[in-house]
Design an enzyme around this catalytic site. Sequence first.
Site, PDB file in Angstrom:
ATOM      1  CB  ALA A   1      -1.031  -0.063   1.133  1.00 36.20           C
TER       2      ALA A   1
ATOM      3  N   GLY B   1       0.588  -5.004   1.031  1.00 39.33           N
ATOM      4  CA  GLY B   1      -0.681  -4.961   0.138  1.00 39.33           C
ATOM      5  C   GLY B   1      -0.457  -5.788  -1.177  1.00 39.33           C
TER       6      GLY B   1
ATOM      7  CD  GLU C   1      -2.586  -7.361   3.085  1.00 32.27           C
ATOM      8  OE1 GLU C   1      -2.277  -6.455   2.872  1.00 32.27           O
ATOM      9  OE2 GLU C   1      -3.470  -7.594   3.862  1.00 32.27           O
TER      10      GLU C   1
ATOM     11  CD  GLU D   1       1.679  -5.495   5.710  1.00 34.92           C
ATOM     12  OE1 GLU D   1       2.357  -6.399   5.959  1.00 34.92           O
ATOM     13  OE2 GLU D   1       0.823  -5.369   4.740  1.00 34.92           O
TER      14      GLU D   1
HETATM   15  N1  COA Z   1       4.545   3.160  -0.755  1.00 40.13           N
HETATM   16  C1  COA Z   1       4.963   4.373  -1.188  1.00 40.13           C
HETATM   17  N2  COA Z   1       6.046   4.448  -1.942  1.00 40.13           N
HETATM   18  C2  COA Z   1       6.688   3.440  -1.920  1.00 40.13           C
HETATM   19  C3  COA Z   1       6.316   2.340  -1.650  1.00 40.13           C
HETATM   20  C4  COA Z   1       5.318   2.035  -0.745  1.00 40.13           C
HETATM   21  N3  COA Z   1       4.736   0.956  -0.154  1.00 40.13           N
HETATM   22  N4  COA Z   1       7.594   1.354  -1.801  1.00 40.13           N
HETATM   23  C5  COA Z   1       8.368   1.897  -2.745  1.00 40.13           C
HETATM   24  N5  COA Z   1       8.067   3.212  -2.973  1.00 40.13           N
HETATM   25  C6  COA Z   1       8.833   4.308  -3.480  1.00 40.13           C
HETATM   26  C7  COA Z   1      10.058   4.802  -2.616  1.00 40.13           C
HETATM   27  O1  COA Z   1       9.476   5.724  -1.775  1.00 40.13           O
HETATM   28  C8  COA Z   1      10.649   5.413  -3.836  1.00 40.13           C
HETATM   29  O2  COA Z   1       9.912   6.611  -4.144  1.00 40.13           O
HETATM   30  P1  COA Z   1      11.014   7.960  -4.389  1.00 40.13           P
HETATM   31  O3  COA Z   1      11.983   7.503  -5.627  1.00 40.13           O
HETATM   32  O4  COA Z   1      10.058   8.948  -4.813  1.00 40.13           O
HETATM   33  O5  COA Z   1      11.748   8.348  -3.126  1.00 40.13           O
HETATM   34  C9  COA Z   1      10.414   4.545  -5.039  1.00 40.13           C
HETATM   35  O6  COA Z   1       9.177   3.822  -4.877  1.00 40.13           O
HETATM   36  C10 COA Z   1      11.553   3.571  -5.135  1.00 40.13           C
HETATM   37  O7  COA Z   1      11.751   2.886  -3.937  1.00 40.13           O
HETATM   38  P2  COA Z   1      13.198   2.447  -3.252  1.00 40.13           P
HETATM   39  O8  COA Z   1      12.602   2.517  -1.751  1.00 40.13           O
HETATM   40  O9  COA Z   1      13.990   3.713  -3.501  1.00 40.13           O
HETATM   41  O10 COA Z   1      13.799   1.399  -3.842  1.00 40.13           O
HETATM   42  P3  COA Z   1      14.941   0.417  -3.210  1.00 40.13           P
HETATM   43  O11 COA Z   1      15.244  -0.653  -4.454  1.00 40.13           O
HETATM   44  O12 COA Z   1      15.964   0.971  -2.521  1.00 40.13           O
HETATM   45  O13 COA Z   1      13.745  -0.457  -2.076  1.00 40.13           O
HETATM   46  C11 COA Z   1      11.662  -1.605  -1.331  1.00 40.13           C
HETATM   47  C12 COA Z   1      12.860  -1.526  -2.395  1.00 40.13           C
HETATM   48  C13 COA Z   1      10.809  -2.675  -1.910  1.00 40.13           C
HETATM   49  C14 COA Z   1      12.786  -2.718  -0.254  1.00 40.13           C
HETATM   50  C15 COA Z   1      11.512  -0.550  -0.433  1.00 40.13           C
HETATM   51  O14 COA Z   1      11.073   0.233  -1.468  1.00 40.13           O
HETATM   52  C16 COA Z   1      10.595  -0.891   0.674  1.00 40.13           C
HETATM   53  O15 COA Z   1      10.813  -1.251   1.494  1.00 40.13           O
HETATM   54  N6  COA Z   1       9.062  -0.423   0.311  1.00 40.13           N
HETATM   55  C17 COA Z   1       8.029  -0.496   1.305  1.00 40.13           C
HETATM   56  C18 COA Z   1       7.696  -2.084   1.420  1.00 40.13           C
HETATM   57  C19 COA Z   1       6.509  -2.090   2.346  1.00 40.13           C
HETATM   58  O16 COA Z   1       6.906  -1.706   3.595  1.00 40.13           O
HETATM   59  N7  COA Z   1       5.388  -2.455   2.110  1.00 40.13           N
HETATM   60  C20 COA Z   1       4.194  -2.410   2.905  1.00 40.13           C
HETATM   61  C21 COA Z   1       3.423  -1.307   3.063  1.00 40.13           C
HETATM   62  S1  COA Z   1       1.823  -1.734   3.951  1.00 40.13           S
END
Ligand code: COA
Length: 261
Positions: free
Chosen positions: A67, A112, A115, A135
């Site tokens: 999400a 999400g 999910e 989460e």
């Molecule tokens: N919500 C909003 N934005 C997200 C996102 C999410 N769940 N997951 C990634 N993004 C965005 C990042 O903020 C970044 O945006 P920006 O370039 O404007 O800063 C872009 O997507 C790229 O992500 P980034 O984190 O830079 O890539 P990465 O390769 O370093 O890491 C992940 C990849 C997947 C490990 C990391 O993005 C992450 O941990 N995301 C969240 C996962 C999460 O907790 N999901 C559950 C949500 S309920």
Amino acid sequence: MPEYSNLTLEVQDRIAVLSVNRPDKLNALNEQTIRELGQAFEEIAGRDDVGGVILTGVGEKAFVAGADIAELSKMGPVDGIEVSRLGQQVFRRIELSRKPVIAAVNGFALGGGCELALACHLRIASENAQFGLPEVKLGIIPGYGGTLRLPRIVGKGRALELMLTAQFIKADEAYRIGLANRVVPQAELMDTARKTLSTILANGPIAVGLAIECATRGMEMSVDDGLALESNLFGLLAATSDMREGMQAFLEKRKAEFTGR
Ligand code: COA
């Protein structure tokens, strides 16, 4: 037909490829994207030229990375209930779709996104895919049905391990625990998903839809109620032309031509 800002929908040979299209945010699901997913599945349910769906994410890095945390960070408790309910309703519609839905998991399937994959009927993962329910790291729990669906698919012990540690698992581990049905190189992902869906679409469409319904609702009922549902739907299929055609084709040693009637 509806226009989508955050999705693409392409139909070919009765297969709809529906892709979440926010690659710069790793296809994170904001409210609009979730609403559009609901609209797209409504559109698909009503389209005679679509027999089944492949759900995927645009790009080579993410299926859906969760999400949208930027949006979630602003929510209060009342919004929280609404956010969760909206996602639950849309994902439930996917889970109960009578048209089979395959998740082609082409990268991160987190929160999400995991999910969403769980609400699909099959999950085919590319070798670079990673799954997780992180989460609790954000101080929340999965809110789109993951706390119910993951234990049903991989068992409660493994589901709680993923939910409590918030750790990601790679595609081979997802396959080992039954979360992914198959793992293939990324270049073969869409072809494999298409072939699998074509195999399903060669079968009786009403039977396929009712098998989804029995397996899904059956797991949510007592065994006696589930068996009653199964025998009633089994009886219903005996009233279809597709059943006559399927059995006649077997007896005549030819391929069945189903009409969905
Ligand atoms: N919500 C909003 N934005 C997200 C996102 C999410 N769940 N997951 C990634 N993004 C965005 C990042 O903020 C970044 O945006 P920006 O370039 O404007 O800063 C872009 O997507 C790229 O992500 P980034 O984190 O830079 O890539 P990465 O390769 O370093 O890491 C992940 C990849 C997947 C490990 C990391 O993005 C992450 O941990 N995301 C969240 C996962 C999460 O907790 N999901 C559950 C949500 S309920």
